[in-house]
Design a protein around this motif. Sequence first.
Motif, mmCIF file in Angstrom:
data_model
loop_
_atom_site.group_PDB
_atom_site.id
_atom_site.type_symbol
_atom_site.label_atom_id
_atom_site.label_comp_id
_atom_site.label_asym_id
_atom_site.label_seq_id
_atom_site.Cartn_x
_atom_site.Cartn_y
_atom_site.Cartn_z
ATOM 1 N N LYS A 1 38.432 26.184 32.705
ATOM 2 C CA LYS A 1 37.545 26.971 33.775
ATOM 3 C C LYS A 1 36.731 25.914 34.703
ATOM 4 O O LYS A 1 36.511 25.747 35.798
ATOM 5 N N GLY A 2 36.051 25.041 33.812
ATOM 6 C CA GLY A 2 35.150 23.834 34.219
ATOM 7 C C GLY A 2 36.093 22.838 35.276
ATOM 8 O O GLY A 2 35.417 22.589 36.176
ATOM 9 N N LYS A 3 37.267 22.600 35.076
ATOM 10 C CA LYS A 3 38.264 21.795 35.677
ATOM 11 C C LYS A 3 38.184 22.559 37.187
ATOM 12 O O LYS A 3 38.481 21.891 38.136
ATOM 13 N N ALA A 4 38.549 23.602 36.979
ATOM 14 C CA ALA A 4 38.837 24.408 38.236
ATOM 15 C C ALA A 4 37.695 24.728 39.198
ATOM 16 O O ALA A 4 38.002 24.500 40.411
ATOM 17 N N GLU A 5 36.423 24.862 38.528
ATOM 18 C CA GLU A 5 35.354 25.007 39.359
ATOM 19 C C GLU A 5 34.816 23.735 40.085
ATOM 20 O O GLU A 5 34.319 23.634 41.108
ATOM 21 N N LEU B 1 27.955 30.772 21.668
ATOM 22 C CA LEU B 1 28.129 29.411 21.055
ATOM 23 C C LEU B 1 28.491 28.596 22.324
ATOM 24 O O LEU B 1 28.326 27.269 22.370
ATOM 25 N N SER B 2 28.723 28.863 23.418
ATOM 26 C CA SER B 2 29.265 28.086 24.543
ATOM 27 C C SER B 2 28.947 28.666 25.903
ATOM 28 O O SER B 2 29.472 29.542 26.372
ATOM 29 N N VAL B 3 27.746 28.208 26.575
ATOM 30 C CA VAL B 3 27.376 28.873 27.762
ATOM 31 C C VAL B 3 28.255 28.901 28.809
ATOM 32 O O VAL B 3 28.890 27.861 29.029
ATOM 33 N N LEU B 4 28.496 29.925 29.324
ATOM 34 C CA LEU B 4 29.352 30.133 30.345
ATOM 35 C C LEU B 4 29.084 29.376 31.748
ATOM 36 O O LEU B 4 28.193 29.573 31.944
ATOM 37 N N ALA B 5 30.051 28.876 32.312
ATOM 38 C CA ALA B 5 29.820 28.372 33.687
ATOM 39 C C ALA B 5 29.686 29.572 34.559
ATOM 40 O O ALA B 5 30.018 30.779 34.111
ATOM 41 N N ALA B 6 29.017 29.333 35.755
ATOM 42 C CA ALA B 6 28.488 30.562 36.829
ATOM 43 C C ALA B 6 29.806 31.388 36.727
ATOM 44 O O ALA B 6 30.753 30.960 37.318
ATOM 45 N N THR B 7 29.906 32.648 36.627
ATOM 46 C CA THR B 7 30.379 33.739 37.069
ATOM 47 C C THR B 7 29.928 34.454 38.443
ATOM 48 O O THR B 7 30.713 35.224 39.134
ATOM 49 N N ALA C 1 38.532 34.202 38.695
ATOM 50 C CA ALA C 1 38.952 35.543 38.256
ATOM 51 C C ALA C 1 39.883 35.346 37.032
ATOM 52 O O ALA C 1 39.788 36.257 36.052
ATOM 53 N N PRO C 2 40.976 34.647 36.958
ATOM 54 C CA PRO C 2 41.808 34.607 35.824
ATOM 55 C C PRO C 2 41.251 34.245 34.795
ATOM 56 O O PRO C 2 41.566 34.785 33.546
ATOM 57 N N PHE C 3 40.188 33.280 34.862
ATOM 58 C CA PHE C 3 39.690 32.814 33.478
ATOM 59 C C PHE C 3 38.646 34.059 33.012
ATOM 60 O O PHE C 3 38.496 34.189 31.660
ATOM 61 N N LYS C 4 37.966 34.886 33.788
ATOM 62 C CA LYS C 4 37.393 35.937 33.710
ATOM 63 C C LYS C 4 38.072 36.972 32.944
ATOM 64 O O LYS C 4 37.447 37.510 31.834
ATOM 65 N N LYS C 5 39.213 37.380 33.406
ATOM 66 C CA LYS C 5 40.104 38.352 32.565
ATOM 67 C C LYS C 5 40.253 37.713 31.208
ATOM 68 O O LYS C 5 40.294 38.522 30.278
ATOM 69 N N LYS C 6 40.657 36.627 31.064
ATOM 70 C CA LYS C 6 41.068 36.136 29.776
ATOM 71 C C LYS C 6 39.990 35.884 28.698
ATOM 72 O O LYS C 6 40.013 36.458 27.671
ATOM 73 N N GLU C 7 38.594 35.742 29.395
ATOM 74 C CA GLU C 7 37.367 35.695 28.827
ATOM 75 C C GLU C 7 37.130 36.942 27.978
ATOM 76 O O GLU C 7 36.770 37.391 26.946
ATOM 77 N N SER C 8 37.314 37.997 28.920
ATOM 78 C CA SER C 8 37.167 39.659 28.561
ATOM 79 C C SER C 8 38.291 39.906 27.449
ATOM 80 O O SER C 8 37.520 40.631 26.568
ATOM 81 N N LEU C 9 39.460 39.409 27.295
ATOM 82 C CA LEU C 9 40.340 39.893 26.497
ATOM 83 C C LEU C 9 40.169 38.978 25.087
ATOM 84 O O LEU C 9 40.020 39.864 24.060
#
Length: 377
Positions: A175-179, A6-12, A136-144
């Motif tokens: 995450k977008g703001k951090a990127e 539903l929401s395309v992920l920003a680049a990981t 990295a912190p955002f990816k961990k939260k996404e996984s959870l």
Amino acid sequence: MKLIKLSVLAATTLCTLNLMAQETDCTVIAQSKNTDSTDMLYVAYKNRPGSMKFDSVAFVKGKCELAIHVPFVQRAMAYVVKANSGFLRKPITEKGISFYTEQGKVLLEIGENPLDTKRSGTALNNDFQAYSDVIAPFKKKESLMEEEFTAAKNSNDQAKMTQLQQDYQTLNEEKGKAERNFFDTHLDSQISLDWMEQTIDIANRKSEAQAMYKQLSQRVRESDAGKRYGMKIESTQTVEIGNVAPDFTARTPGGEEISLSSYRGKYVFVDFWASWCAPCRHENPNVVKAYATYKSDKFDILGVSLDQDKAAWENAISKDGLTWKQVSDLMGWQSMLAMSYAIRAIPANFLIDPQGKIIARDLRGDALEKKLSEVLK
């Protein structure tokens, strides 16, 4: 998983290849405390346009070194696999390690989870690691969240699924703001260009893409990848406010062909949705209300579904009381209708004036009511 779709992920992991058209000798040095003599390091890279090559080397006492010659600097993938696993004879399911084949020695310090690998040794890989540390912190939260969403889906907990969708959207915005902060502080890095190309939807954000591209250093803009991206920005047709909406023709559930151009002369609200999209279904009552209030010879709605299951689509139309015309090519995210409007997340919508120009987009709830009252007064 619907939470992700539903929401395309920003680049990981960044995917721009052919950064600089120059032959390069790169030595990959990998270290891992979790390997033994039966483990191999495979490196996948393009040895020419459209052709992938795999090189490999065995780990010895937790370390290996592999020299590769590449026709251009690019993002490559490394995999740690068992020697007799048949890695090259089956689809790749192992977690890959991204790095750049920059001239010199690239050090990969591989942890228990390959995704936690630390890259260093060259300027480009140092920047890539800095970017990876940011997300990295955002990816961990996404996984959870993905795990929670799966559990909620299995237990049919609709309230929990809806809440996770909202939480995910908030996390994605953070995450977008951090990127973006990474971009603003790394204007002389190819990584920032890669992030732009992966993340910025030019068709929807061309003005922003142009402004950000100008911020990049002259060195990055004049690289081969930089020049190509600059040309891509200028040549991309957009669906921004003020532009003419792309015309399309598609079929209703009953097989009738409907063209957007047939609505010329009136305001039309083009609504992209799907039966499986919880936020879309949540928003549908607001659209039904707007249709009941403003339907006239001056205003109509055209629904465009990203469904693949015709029965599910028809059932949702009936259940939600969507009495306006509905069309779909039943191609899901591969829908040409969605692609022509650069749809990367739903719900999404466009308000088009009688001349066929986009005058508003992504109107929901009170915002939809307010805008319609303004233009149809």
